[in-house]
Design an enzyme around this catalytic site. Structure first.
Site, PDB file in Angstrom:
ATOM      1  CG  ASP A 184      21.848  12.363  51.280  1.00 30.53           C
ATOM      2  OD1 ASP A 184      22.841  11.751  50.876  1.00 30.53           O
ATOM      3  OD2 ASP A 184      21.272  13.256  50.631  1.00 30.53           O
TER       4      ASP A 184
ATOM      5  CG  HIS B   5      31.940   9.524  50.140  1.00 33.86           C
ATOM      6  ND1 HIS B   5      32.201  10.859  50.123  1.00 33.86           N
ATOM      7  CD2 HIS B   5      33.131   8.908  49.959  1.00 33.86           C
ATOM      8  CE1 HIS B   5      33.499  11.062  49.920  1.00 33.86           C
ATOM      9  NE2 HIS B   5      34.080   9.881  49.810  1.00 33.86           N
TER      10      HIS B   5
HETATM   11  C1  GDG Z   1      27.184  10.885  48.062  1.00 31.51           C
HETATM   12  C2  GDG Z   1      26.306  10.608  49.287  1.00 31.51           C
HETATM   13  C3  GDG Z   1      27.321  12.584  50.405  1.00 31.51           C
HETATM   14  C4  GDG Z   1      23.920  17.687  41.611  1.00 31.51           C
HETATM   15  N1  GDG Z   1      23.226  18.017  40.520  1.00 31.51           N
HETATM   16  C5  GDG Z   1      24.016  18.764  39.756  1.00 31.51           C
HETATM   17  C6  GDG Z   1      25.229  18.894  40.389  1.00 31.51           C
HETATM   18  N2  GDG Z   1      25.147  18.217  41.541  1.00 31.51           N
HETATM   19  C7  GDG Z   1      26.219  18.093  42.542  1.00 31.51           C
HETATM   20  C8  GDG Z   1      25.870  18.915  43.763  1.00 31.51           C
HETATM   21  C9  GDG Z   1      26.571  18.170  44.866  1.00 31.51           C
HETATM   22  C10 GDG Z   1      26.582  16.743  44.355  1.00 31.51           C
HETATM   23  O1  GDG Z   1      26.316  16.768  42.977  1.00 31.51           O
HETATM   24  C11 GDG Z   1      25.520  15.896  45.019  1.00 31.51           C
HETATM   25  O2  GDG Z   1      25.989  15.586  46.280  1.00 31.51           O
HETATM   26  P1  GDG Z   1      25.109  15.000  47.458  1.00 31.51           P
HETATM   27  O3  GDG Z   1      25.875  15.045  48.697  1.00 31.51           O
HETATM   28  O4  GDG Z   1      23.877  15.826  47.566  1.00 31.51           O
HETATM   29  O5  GDG Z   1      24.670  13.530  47.018  1.00 31.51           O
HETATM   30  P2  GDG Z   1      25.319  12.155  46.370  1.00 31.51           P
HETATM   31  O6  GDG Z   1      25.646  12.301  44.959  1.00 31.51           O
HETATM   32  O7  GDG Z   1      24.320  11.109  46.679  1.00 31.51           O
HETATM   33  O8  GDG Z   1      26.676  11.860  47.140  1.00 31.51           O
HETATM   34  C12 GDG Z   1      26.017  11.906  50.021  1.00 31.51           C
HETATM   35  C13 GDG Z   1      28.248  12.701  49.227  1.00 31.51           C
HETATM   36  O9  GDG Z   1      28.428  11.459  48.578  1.00 31.51           O
HETATM   37  C14 GDG Z   1      29.619  13.204  49.671  1.00 31.51           C
HETATM   38  O10 GDG Z   1      30.194  12.383  50.608  1.00 31.51           O
HETATM   39  O11 GDG Z   1      27.028  13.888  50.863  1.00 31.51           O
HETATM   40  O12 GDG Z   1      25.270  11.647  51.171  1.00 31.51           O
HETATM   41  O13 GDG Z   1      25.089   9.986  48.886  1.00 31.51           O
HETATM   42  O14 GDG Z   1      27.874  18.620  44.995  1.00 31.51           O
HETATM   43  O15 GDG Z   1      26.319  20.223  43.582  1.00 31.51           O
HETATM   44  N3  GDG Z   1      26.235  19.612  39.879  1.00 31.51           N
HETATM   45  C15 GDG Z   1      26.040  20.200  38.689  1.00 31.51           C
HETATM   46  N4  GDG Z   1      24.883  20.070  38.010  1.00 31.51           N
HETATM   47  C16 GDG Z   1      23.848  19.378  38.485  1.00 31.51           C
HETATM   48  O16 GDG Z   1      22.803  19.289  37.849  1.00 31.51           O
HETATM   49  N5  GDG Z   1      27.020  20.920  38.161  1.00 31.51           N
END
Ligand code: GDG
Length: 759
Positions: free
Chosen positions: A388, A179
């Protein structure tokens, strides 16, 4: 494809964390849902499973439930995890998990793979802990796995797991998805030699390895080539008896869920509440987990620069910044939180007014409906990670814009930038670029916003998270047939009897043999692999038979072949086909060849020979070889890969080929190969028996041009186009003896072994 019906098929998902966390409150056990990209993505996938195929496969999710769980509570957690979450918990003591997660995962891999090498530490105790936890995962999986399950392992915490499981269950289908970014070789090589090797080998235990983007996939394949020496063909690697596929599967979001939620009454209520408290200012949204890779500080600086440069926006724009606590406890993170808070305070103090706070900052996670409401009311989403893997927030923002307005500013360092090209793409390291992008974004006409978002929404709707998972699983299923057809059969008793019987009855035979590794084992120096009397007499016998046309096809120079075999009745091919000698005839060159390139490349090969004790260069008329059989294997193997790399760059524009031979790197004219040479003999007559044997991939060119009925034999247990396998030169010699006797006896076979030629 074979995957249309998964009835009874189980998919076992292994990830570091389960989609929930277990906590003890007042002696009671409580389950709460986890936040984060992997958890969110996989949860949507599992929710979508029923629509995944007509007969939805069963699934079980294996991972750490979080928190310290007492021995006596484990059974309760196990049973609730099974019934309520279809999960199988893997338990660790909190100390063990801390050392693993806060250690190797977050102090070594995370910084390195996100291009923060100066934050990475290389601590043996972390590494040992990482190995230990991967082993515990293996043990837990073995309690559960059946041979016909599909195992899908997720992310950087479990990179050793595919190979650990493969060793126990060699036929299990295993997929792995990373990821986070896979870094460039120059970053990956910063890992100590033994670790980086074990990590690559660990991953290669999977049948299918997926990354978010083609770049990550290419970086991985390059590391595999440089560090392990395996070359790929369009993402496919051949490893002994297995094939591994490496591909890009960009992860999507649950489009319908976000789009639908944005219209829901709950979210509408949230929006109204937010709107009332935010006056008329335009809203710029920033949402991330607290992490240095997300570029939060740079983003604040960009916003500050924008306010500095363009006072028109004072009082008219608000940055809504949500930072979700994560991985707290690590120094870097604590320091970062302080830095964010100071900078927010500074900017608000510098530009704020009684009726306007430039940045509204919130350090906590928000519920789903509030998150969607934030997406829905924000005029601009500012997503500027320094690195990312993908970034789902960017995609969720677009998915939540039901009226198609809104502007996404996206870092080119996020995997998502590859798919969301209609966003304003910026380099997050440059605060001026962020400031300029903000100014542009705030002024993009509504019509243009709609045009861009329509394109992106269509793409995101089609490539949602269920599609991502389905594509991955389908690919994993589809690999099976390739696996089967890949391997030639062993030349067993029945096949040998058929071959010898056919030989006996035929009258016009073509026998094509490679020399080194096929008729004789490799020796420490090329000149030491001289044929002994027994081999010479066998070849003499076969060549003298008027029904046989016997040909030796070698990469060796013609002088050596002439010296060793010149007096026998046989055809000879030297330098892989550059020189030919039909029996009773002089040597001829296959076509006019140019060898000017040799003088250019020789110094490079010589330099590598100087660097690696034991290595030497052999010059032939139309090829040059860098031999390293006698050198230190690790050092030489690494040098061979580097040399190949250098040579490939040098030879890109000339008509020569660089080949990785058996403990040798060979450069030769591209148009010359054993296939062309074999064709000469093949077209001479119509043979009623054809046999070809060879041990390396230069012989594959011969196998490729033979008619289907020919007996092609690859020596060594490697995947091949040949019809049959034999283990080594001893087995080839036995076969030759059987042929030269032209009759065979039962005594010749070893009935204990599958092969008649293996005594
Ligand atoms: C890893 C990789 C890759 C965030 N804050 C809240 C919340 N979220 C949810 C978002 C989104 C997820 O968390 C964050 O996803 P990201 O992709 O932005 O980042 P990582 O956590 O670092 O994830 C990344 C991912 O894996 C998938 O393969 O894209 O690059 O680092 O879904 O919506 N959800 C809620 N409240 C929050 O305050 N409910």
């Amino acid at each position: 494809m074979k995957h249309e019906n998964h009835a009874g098929q189980r998919i076992i998902i292994a990830s570091n964390r389960l989609p929930f966390t277990v906590e003890r409150r007042n002696g009671e056990i409580e389950f709460t849902a986890s936040v984060g990209g992997v958890a969110t993505g996989l949860k949507s996938l599992l929710d979508a499973m029923p629509s995944f195929s007509s007969a939805a496969p069963e699934y079980v999710w294996v991972g750490w439930p979080g928190g310290a769980i007492d021995e006596e509570q484990k059974e309760e957690v196990r049973s609730r995890a099974r019934s309520d979450f279809r999960s199988h918990p893997v338990f660790f003591s909190e100390e063990d998990f801390e050392a693993f997660y806060q250690g190797f995962c977050n102090k070594t891999i995370w910084p390195l793979f996100h291009y923060f090498p100066s934050n990475a530490s290389y601590d043996d105790t972390y590494w040992l802990q990482y190995k230990k936890v991967n082993k515990v995962f293996k043990e837990s999986l073995l309690e559960l796995l059946r041979q016909d399950d599909i195992l899908w392992i997720h992310d950087y915490h479990l990179m050793l797991l595919p190979n650990l499981v493969r060793k126990e269950l060699p036929k299990l289908r295993v997929g792995f998805f990373l990821h986070i970014p896979f870094p460039h070789f120059e970053i990956f090589r910063l890992l100590p030699a033994a670790w980086r090797r074990e990590i690559l080998e660990g991953l290669l235990g999977a049948d299918l390895i997926g990354f978010h983007t083609h770049d990550y996939m290419e970086y991985f394949l390059r590391c595999v080539q440089r560090l392990l020496g395996y070359k790929h063909k369009i993402g496919q690697l051949v490893l002994g008896h297995r094939m591994v596929k490496v591909a890009a599967f960009p992860m999507g979001v649950d489009f319908r869920k976000f789009h639908g939620a944005a219209k829901s009454p709950e979210v509408r209520k949230e929006r109204e509440k937010l709107r009332r408290s935010l006056s008329d200012a335009k809203i710029v949204l920033s949402v991330d987990r607290q992490d240095y890779s997300k570029g939060i500080i740079h983003r604040l600086q960009g916003f500050e620069t924008m306010l500095e440069q363009d006072p028109r926006w004072h009082g008219k724009v608000t940055l809504l910044m949500v930072v979700v606590p994560s991985r707290i406890g690590i120094q870097d993170y604590e320091g970062m939180k302080k830095q964010i808070e100071e900078l927010v305070g500074k900017i608000n103090g510098r530009f704020g007014a009684i009726h306007w706070t430039p940045i509204i900052y919130q350090y906590r996670s928000v519920p789903f409906d509030s998150l969607v409401a934030l997406y829905a009311i924000s005029d601009v989403a500012l997503v500027t990670p320094l690195r990312d893997g993908m970034n789902l927030v960017a995609k969720e923002y677009i998915a939540s814009r039901t009226d198609l307005t809104g502007v996404l500013i996206l870092s080119e360092m996020a995997g998502a930038a590859k798919e969301l090209a209609e966003a304003i793409i910026i380099n997050p390291n440059h605060r001026e670029e962020i400031a300029d992008a903000l100014k542009t974004a705030l002024e993009i006409p509504r019509k243009e916003q709609i045009r861009r978002n329509r394109i992106m929404q269509n793409r995101l709707r089609r490539h949602d998270v269920a599609r991502w998972a389905t594509d991955f699983i389908k690919e994993l299923f589809a690999m099976e047939p390739a696996h089967d057809k890949f391997y030639a059969k062993r030349l067993n008793l029945a096949a040998t009897m058929g071959l010898v019987g056919h030989y006996d009855q035929s009258t016009h035979r073509l026998l094509l043999f490679d020399y080194d590794g096929t008729l004789v084992p490799f020796a420490s120096h090329p000149q030491a692999a001289k044929p002994d009397r027994e081999l010479l007499s066998l070849l003499h016998g076969l060549g003298a038979d008027p029904r046989n046309e016997l040909v030796l096809l070698s990469g060796r120079d013609k002088g050596t072949l002439e010296n060793w075999f010149g007096s026998l009745t046989m055809g000879l091919v030297a330098e892989h086909g550059a020189w030919l000698k039909e029996r009773y005839r002089p040597w001829t060159i296959i076509e006019p060849l140019n060898a000017d390139w040799k003088t250019k490349l020789l110094p490079t090969l010589d330099a590598y020979a100087d660097r690696v004790p034991g290595a030497f260069v052999e010059e032939k008329e139309f090829s040059i070889v860098w031999h390293y059989r006698n050198a230190d294997p690790d050092r030489a193997a690494l040098a061979a890969r580097e040399l190949t790399d250098d040579l490939l760059a040098f030879t890109a524009t000339i008509d020569v080929q660089v080949l990785q031979g058996n403990k040798a790197v060979e450069v030769r004219n591209a148009r010359v190969h054993k296939g062309t040479a074999s064709q000469r003999w093949l077209s001479k007559s119509s043979f009623d028996f054809i046999l070809a044997a060879g041990d390396d991939w230069t012989d594959e060119d011969t196998f490729a041009i033979l008619p289907e009925r020919a007996y092609s034999i690859r020596v060594g247990m490697t995947p091949t186009q040949a019809r049959f396998h034999l283990r080594g030169p001893e087995e080839v010699l036995r076969l030759l003896k059987m042929l030269s006797k032209s009759h065979y006896t039962d005594g010749f076979y070893d009935h204990g072994s599958e092969s008649p030629v293996h005594q």
